[in-house]
Every structure is written in C-alpha cells, then in structure tokens.
Design an enzyme around this catalytic site. Structure first.
Site, PDB file in Angstrom:
ATOM      1  N   HIS A  87      19.733  -3.173  62.057  1.00 30.38           N
ATOM      2  CA  HIS A  87      20.913  -3.954  61.721  1.00 30.38           C
ATOM      3  C   HIS A  87      22.154  -3.231  62.192  1.00 30.38           C
ATOM      4  CE1 HIS A  87      20.133  -1.326  58.249  1.00 30.38           C
ATOM      5  NE2 HIS A  87      21.420  -1.416  57.924  1.00 30.38           N
TER       6      HIS A  87
ATOM      7  N   ASP B 287      28.166  -8.723  54.351  1.00 31.86           N
ATOM      8  CA  ASP B 287      27.580  -7.672  53.527  1.00 31.86           C
ATOM      9  C   ASP B 287      27.935  -7.948  52.066  1.00 31.86           C
ATOM     10  OD1 ASP B 287      27.468  -4.937  52.135  1.00 31.86           O
ATOM     11  OD2 ASP B 287      26.647  -4.463  54.100  1.00 31.86           O
ATOM     12  N   ILE B 288      27.005  -7.724  51.148  1.00 29.99           N
ATOM     13  CA  ILE B 288      27.277  -7.988  49.727  1.00 29.99           C
ATOM     14  C   ILE B 288      28.169  -6.923  49.089  1.00 29.99           C
ATOM     15  CG2 ILE B 288      25.222  -9.393  49.372  1.00 29.99           C
ATOM     16  CD1 ILE B 288      23.970  -6.951  47.941  1.00 29.99           C
TER      17      ILE B 288
ATOM     18  N   ASN C  71      23.038   2.630  61.649  1.00 28.19           N
ATOM     19  CA  ASN C  71      22.431   3.845  61.114  1.00 28.19           C
ATOM     20  C   ASN C  71      20.952   3.836  61.470  1.00 28.19           C
ATOM     21  OD1 ASN C  71      24.858   4.589  59.760  1.00 28.19           O
ATOM     22  ND2 ASN C  71      24.363   3.157  58.128  1.00 28.19           N
TER      23      ASN C  71
END
Length: 125
Positions: A110, A39-40, A97
């Site tokens: 995701h 994740d960024i 989510n």
C-alpha cells in the site's frame, strides 16, 4: 506491529478484507488494478491509501511477481488519485513502508498519499 515483508501473503489482512467488501472503506477511486480510500487515522488533511488488487506483500513482491499491466495500472492509479484530489500543484508525499525496519504494519502493498498542507522534513533527524 511491523511485519516481515518476506512472509507469504496473508489473505486475512485488513486490506484483503476491504477488497472483498467485508470491511467498509471511504473509497475515492477504483479500477481493475487498484483501490484508493481515505485512511481511518489521517496523518495529514488528505491521507489516502492506494492498494493494488492483487495479493502482494511489498514493492519487492509486486515488482517480482506482478504483471506489467498490473504494475503500470497501479502506478497510473496513484497519479490519478493525486490529480483528482488537487495535490499536484501544491505538492504531496508518497510513502510505502516495507518490512519491519520500514514500519510496515499491514502485509499488503500500500502507498500512503499525504497532502493538503506543507508536510515538513521526510524523517526526523
């Protein structure tokens, strides 16, 4: 901004663009069914996103339309990423989510894989 998980798949979403190689990612795993990358904006020392390669908006969409091989391959990819990153013994958290109430921001299924420290309670009370 949270999205409506019942909307049709939008192939201009950021994960679709990553899958096509239009946006770079720090890949940790890839096979015919899934892609996993860091994740960024990590929320834990280890924060990896695992996405199916097919055009699915949510778990509901994936479970309804995905082929058995895709579903099994995606679930196995999540387990492999957890094992390969040394998360099984100390423990980790998976989070997906879905929709507006679930806080989904990208209209591509995701799973967030968090680990590397004790994560505390799942939801603030």
């Amino acid at each position: 901004m949270p999205i409506d998980a019942t909307l049709p798949y939008d192939d201009s979403n950021i994960f679709a663009r990553i899958l096509r190689g239009e946006i770079p990612s720090k890949k940790v795993y890839e096979d015919e069914f899934a892609l996993a990358f860091h994740d960024i904006s990590p929320a834990a020392p280890i924060h990896i996103l695992v996405i199916p390669k097919g055009p699915y908006v949510s778990w509901d969409d994936f479970s309804a339309r995905g082929a058995d091989a895709e579903i099994a391959g995606f679930v196995r990819a999540i387990g492999k990423v957890a094992r390969d990153n040394g998360l099984v013994a100390p423990g980790y958290r998976l989070l997906a989510n879905t929709g507006g109430h679930g806080g989904q921001e990208v209209p591509h299924l995701h799973v967030h894989l968090f680990g590397g420290r004790a994560l505390g309670p799942m939801l603030a009370r």
